[in-house]
Scaffold this motif. Structure first.
Motif, PDB file in Angstrom:
ATOM      1  N   ARG A  15     -29.730 -39.158  54.348  1.00  0.00           N
ATOM      2  CA  ARG A  15     -28.880 -39.751  55.391  1.00  0.00           C
ATOM      3  C   ARG A  15     -28.893 -41.274  55.331  1.00  0.00           C
ATOM      4  N   ASP A  16     -29.937 -41.851  54.713  1.00  0.00           N
ATOM      5  CA  ASP A  16     -30.088 -43.301  54.643  1.00  0.00           C
ATOM      6  C   ASP A  16     -30.864 -43.619  53.371  1.00  0.00           C
ATOM      7  N   MET A  17     -30.218 -44.225  52.385  1.00  0.00           N
ATOM      8  CA  MET A  17     -30.870 -44.459  51.100  1.00  0.00           C
ATOM      9  C   MET A  17     -32.028 -45.446  51.226  1.00  0.00           C
ATOM     10  N   LYS A  18     -31.885 -46.462  52.044  1.00  0.00           N
ATOM     11  CA  LYS A  18     -32.962 -47.445  52.181  1.00  0.00           C
ATOM     12  C   LYS A  18     -34.215 -46.798  52.771  1.00  0.00           C
ATOM     13  N   GLU A  19     -34.049 -45.999  53.803  1.00  0.00           N
ATOM     14  CA  GLU A  19     -35.166 -45.291  54.429  1.00  0.00           C
ATOM     15  C   GLU A  19     -35.797 -44.306  53.439  1.00  0.00           C
ATOM     16  N   THR A  20     -34.957 -43.591  52.702  1.00  0.00           N
ATOM     17  CA  THR A  20     -35.438 -42.624  51.711  1.00  0.00           C
ATOM     18  C   THR A  20     -36.183 -43.333  50.602  1.00  0.00           C
ATOM     19  N   MET A  21     -35.639 -44.443  50.102  1.00  0.00           N
ATOM     20  CA  MET A  21     -36.296 -45.208  49.052  1.00  0.00           C
ATOM     21  C   MET A  21     -37.671 -45.684  49.524  1.00  0.00           C
ATOM     22  N   HIS A  22     -37.764 -46.176  50.734  1.00  0.00           N
ATOM     23  CA  HIS A  22     -39.055 -46.635  51.271  1.00  0.00           C
ATOM     24  C   HIS A  22     -40.066 -45.480  51.293  1.00  0.00           C
ATOM     25  N   PHE A  23     -39.658 -44.325  51.794  1.00  0.00           N
ATOM     26  CA  PHE A  23     -40.566 -43.182  51.892  1.00  0.00           C
ATOM     27  C   PHE A  23     -41.071 -42.765  50.517  1.00  0.00           C
ATOM     28  N   TYR A  24     -40.162 -42.606  49.566  1.00  0.00           N
ATOM     29  CA  TYR A  24     -40.564 -42.116  48.251  1.00  0.00           C
ATOM     30  C   TYR A  24     -41.327 -43.156  47.434  1.00  0.00           C
ATOM     31  N   THR A  25     -40.993 -44.435  47.556  1.00  0.00           N
ATOM     32  CA  THR A  25     -41.703 -45.454  46.772  1.00  0.00           C
ATOM     33  C   THR A  25     -42.971 -45.942  47.462  1.00  0.00           C
ATOM     34  N   GLU A  26     -42.937 -46.114  48.768  1.00  0.00           N
ATOM     35  CA  GLU A  26     -44.092 -46.690  49.472  1.00  0.00           C
ATOM     36  C   GLU A  26     -45.080 -45.645  49.986  1.00  0.00           C
ATOM     37  N   VAL A  27     -44.596 -44.554  50.538  1.00  0.00           N
ATOM     38  CA  VAL A  27     -45.489 -43.529  51.079  1.00  0.00           C
ATOM     39  C   VAL A  27     -45.954 -42.576  49.982  1.00  0.00           C
ATOM     40  N   LEU A  28     -45.006 -42.029  49.207  1.00  0.00           N
ATOM     41  CA  LEU A  28     -45.371 -41.077  48.152  1.00  0.00           C
ATOM     42  C   LEU A  28     -45.701 -41.746  46.824  1.00  0.00           C
ATOM     43  N   LYS A  29     -45.450 -43.050  46.715  1.00  0.00           N
ATOM     44  CA  LYS A  29     -45.772 -43.846  45.515  1.00  0.00           C
ATOM     45  C   LYS A  29     -45.069 -43.319  44.260  1.00  0.00           C
ATOM     46  N   MET A  30     -43.820 -42.909  44.422  1.00  0.00           N
ATOM     47  CA  MET A  30     -43.006 -42.453  43.299  1.00  0.00           C
ATOM     48  C   MET A  30     -42.074 -43.590  42.893  1.00  0.00           C
ATOM     49  N   PRO A  31     -42.247 -44.134  41.697  1.00  0.00           N
ATOM     50  CA  PRO A  31     -41.431 -45.271  41.288  1.00  0.00           C
ATOM     51  C   PRO A  31     -39.936 -44.937  41.207  1.00  0.00           C
ATOM     52  N   LEU A  32     -39.126 -45.857  41.708  1.00  0.00           N
ATOM     53  CA  LEU A  32     -37.668 -45.783  41.558  1.00  0.00           C
ATOM     54  C   LEU A  32     -37.364 -46.270  40.147  1.00  0.00           C
ATOM     55  N   PHE A  33     -36.681 -45.435  39.341  1.00  0.00           N
ATOM     56  CA  PHE A  33     -36.445 -45.859  37.963  1.00  0.00           C
ATOM     57  C   PHE A  33     -34.978 -45.936  37.574  1.00  0.00           C
ATOM     58  N   LYS A  34     -34.069 -45.452  38.428  1.00  0.00           N
ATOM     59  CA  LYS A  34     -32.652 -45.540  38.092  1.00  0.00           C
ATOM     60  C   LYS A  34     -31.836 -45.495  39.371  1.00  0.00           C
ATOM     61  N   THR A  35     -30.840 -46.390  39.451  1.00  0.00           N
ATOM     62  CA  THR A  35     -29.892 -46.372  40.569  1.00  0.00           C
ATOM     63  C   THR A  35     -28.478 -46.332  40.004  1.00  0.00           C
ATOM     64  N   VAL A  36     -27.604 -45.609  40.693  1.00  0.00           N
ATOM     65  CA  VAL A  36     -26.211 -45.487  40.281  1.00  0.00           C
ATOM     66  C   VAL A  36     -25.334 -45.726  41.503  1.00  0.00           C
ATOM     67  N   GLN A  37     -24.346 -46.588  41.356  1.00  0.00           N
ATOM     68  CA  GLN A  37     -23.321 -46.769  42.390  1.00  0.00           C
ATOM     69  C   GLN A  37     -22.165 -45.855  41.997  1.00  0.00           C
ATOM     70  N   LEU A  38     -21.817 -44.916  42.845  1.00  0.00           N
ATOM     71  CA  LEU A  38     -20.773 -43.937  42.535  1.00  0.00           C
ATOM     72  C   LEU A  38     -19.379 -44.496  42.812  1.00  0.00           C
ATOM     73  N   PRO A  39     -18.379 -44.037  42.087  1.00  0.00           N
ATOM     74  CA  PRO A  39     -17.016 -44.544  42.274  1.00  0.00           C
ATOM     75  C   PRO A  39     -16.460 -44.309  43.688  1.00  0.00           C
ATOM     76  N   ASP A  40     -16.969 -43.282  44.384  1.00  0.00           N
ATOM     77  CA  ASP A  40     -16.474 -42.982  45.736  1.00  0.00           C
ATOM     78  C   ASP A  40     -17.217 -43.756  46.822  1.00  0.00           C
TER      79      ASP A  40
END
Length: 174
Positions: A15-40
């Motif tokens: 529902r919120d990419m910034k909130e999700t990114m924080h949870f997965y990178t900061e709480v679960l310590k899973m590195p973000l390794f790829k981002t894609v901006q979709l055409p839509d």
């Protein structure tokens, strides 16, 4: 025979990419390794969850709202049924000796967990409060900011032919 090497990634919706990114990178310590901006206008982000596997999230401004009890679990373990074709939960594999440290990290981050570690066994209720030789997985359940139920699971024994003991259920009359 189709030869796969495992799961490359699972793609979920947030529902919120910034909130999700924080949870997965900061709480679960899973590195973000790829981002894609979709055409839509949407986004697709990938997080490394170990072992060459990843968890990916889509985000769209106009995504339909969450549907607990249909597309996701309402409240585990008390209301865990979900609809056909939905995802019930996502379990991350870890070593048993890492489980307690992971629980502590989640608690320190204020993440609500199941009240205790589940010792999954073959008893009628499916788990035991105590560790014993019949326990095959020890785990803890929690949800991410999107209401997606997650599990940290540690397998405690090797499986053999004796572990495949049930006939598959069917909707057809017996």
């Amino acid at each position: 025979m189709i030869k796969t090497k495992g799961i490359n990634h699972i793609a979920l919706v947030c529902r919120d990419m910034k909130e999700t990114m924080h949870f997965y990178t900061e709480v679960l310590k899973m590195p973000l390794f790829k981002t894609v901006q979709l055409p839509d206008g949407g986004q697709h982000f990938f997080f490394d969850c170990g072992g060459g596997n990843s968890v990916a999230f889509f985000w769209w401004e106009d995504a339909p709202p969450a549907a607990p009890g249909i597309a996701s679990v309402k409240k585990f373990p008390y209301d865990a049924k979900t609809a056909v074709g939905s995802m019930n939960h996502l379990a991350f594999d870890m070593e048993e000796d890492e489980l307690e440290a992971a629980i502590e990290r989640l608690q320190d981050a204020g993440v609500e967990l199941t009240p205790a570690v589940f010792n999954h066994d073959d008893s009628p209720q499916g788990y035991s409060e105590d560790m014993h030789d019949g326990v095959f997985v020890r785990s803890v359940y929690f949800t991410d900011p999107n209401g997606i139920m997650l599990e940290f699971a540690a397998t405690t024994k090797e499986f053999g032919p004796q572990d495949v003991a049930h006939e598959p259920a069917t909707m057809e009359a017996g």
